[in-house]
Design a protein around this motif. Structure first.
Motif, PDB file in Angstrom:
ATOM      1  N   THR A  47       0.822  -1.208   0.000  1.00  0.00           N
ATOM      2  CA  THR A  47       0.000   0.000   0.000  1.00  0.00           C
ATOM      3  C   THR A  47       0.857   1.260   0.000  1.00  0.00           C
ATOM      4  O   THR A  47       0.328   2.359   0.011  1.00  0.00           O
ATOM      5  CB  THR A  47      -0.937   0.027   1.222  1.00  0.00           C
ATOM      6  N   GLU A  70      -2.294   9.946  -9.454  1.00  0.00           N
ATOM      7  CA  GLU A  70      -3.012   9.911  -8.180  1.00  0.00           C
ATOM      8  C   GLU A  70      -3.571  11.299  -7.892  1.00  0.00           C
ATOM      9  O   GLU A  70      -2.824  12.276  -7.801  1.00  0.00           O
ATOM     10  CB  GLU A  70      -2.064   9.497  -7.053  1.00  0.00           C
ATOM     11  N   ILE A  88      -5.205  13.784  -5.330  1.00  0.00           N
ATOM     12  CA  ILE A  88      -5.238  13.915  -3.872  1.00  0.00           C
ATOM     13  C   ILE A  88      -6.080  15.131  -3.505  1.00  0.00           C
ATOM     14  O   ILE A  88      -5.879  16.220  -4.038  1.00  0.00           O
ATOM     15  CB  ILE A  88      -3.821  14.066  -3.294  1.00  0.00           C
ATOM     16  N   THR A  96      -7.210   9.746  -3.654  1.00  0.00           N
ATOM     17  CA  THR A  96      -6.869   9.654  -2.243  1.00  0.00           C
ATOM     18  C   THR A  96      -7.464  10.850  -1.517  1.00  0.00           C
ATOM     19  O   THR A  96      -7.284  11.989  -1.949  1.00  0.00           O
ATOM     20  CB  THR A  96      -5.335   9.657  -2.045  1.00  0.00           C
ATOM     21  N   ARG A 127      -7.269  12.739   2.041  1.00  0.00           N
ATOM     22  CA  ARG A 127      -6.473  12.823   3.264  1.00  0.00           C
ATOM     23  C   ARG A 127      -7.041  13.908   4.158  1.00  0.00           C
ATOM     24  O   ARG A 127      -7.568  14.904   3.681  1.00  0.00           O
ATOM     25  CB  ARG A 127      -5.009  13.175   2.928  1.00  0.00           C
ATOM     26  N   GLU A 181       3.071  13.952   0.490  1.00  0.00           N
ATOM     27  CA  GLU A 181       2.855  13.024  -0.619  1.00  0.00           C
ATOM     28  C   GLU A 181       3.945  13.149  -1.677  1.00  0.00           C
ATOM     29  O   GLU A 181       4.241  12.190  -2.382  1.00  0.00           O
ATOM     30  CB  GLU A 181       1.478  13.254  -1.247  1.00  0.00           C
TER      31      GLU A 181
END
Length: 153
Positions: free
Chosen positions: A3, A39, A41, A93, A95, A106
């Motif tokens: 992960t 990704e 975020i 993602t 957060r 990140e």
């Protein structure tokens, strides 16, 4: 299953603004050209987290609702940026924390960080926003700041 975030990924910070949509378009192009994962975020800010952490135990589902709202914000930004041409293999993602701090953290496991630059008004008419400025100053990888009108196709 591992992960740990991949260090070859491109990350893009999204807050739901049109700057986010422009940053998403740039990030998708860079991801495709460099053949790297993308990704997205987004962050739930500290005031929201603080508020939810102070609620009664039976109401802690509020943090889950905050996360779901943030995820929906990202989905809307992706729809706005790509319509039906959404890139495949885009991770999302959510957060909890201050956006600048989260994105800088990140960036330790990224090849490139892309954010909208905001600015053009606000506090003292700054050319870039505080999150963009912090990312540019403290990121552990290269940073691309994207203006709202940077919509090269």
């Amino acid at each position: 299953m591992n992960t740990e975030p991949s260090s070859n990924r491109i990350i893009v910070g999204v807050d739901g603004s049109e700057y986010s949509s422009a940053a998403l378009r740039w990030a998708a192009r860079m991801s495709e050209r460099l053949d790297t994962p993308l990704e997205v975020i987004t962050c739930v800010g500290m005031p929201d987290l603080f508020f939810s952490s102070r609620m009664e135990t039976g109401m802690t589902k509020f943090s889950g609702e905050l996360e779901e709202s943030a995820r929906q914000l990202v989905e809307q930004a992706l729809d706005r940026a790509f319509d039906a041409d959404r890139p495949e293999n885009v991770g999302i993602t959510v957060r909890f924390g201050a956006p600048a701090k989260v994105l800088v953290e990140e960036s330790r496991n990224a090849q490139l960080l892309i954010v909208g630059r905001h600015g053009e008004g606000g506090f003292l008419g700054q050319a870039i926003g505080s999150v963009s400025r912090a990312c540019a100053a403290h990121s552990q990888c290269p940073v691309l700041l994207v203006g709202q009108n940077d919509q090269e196709k």
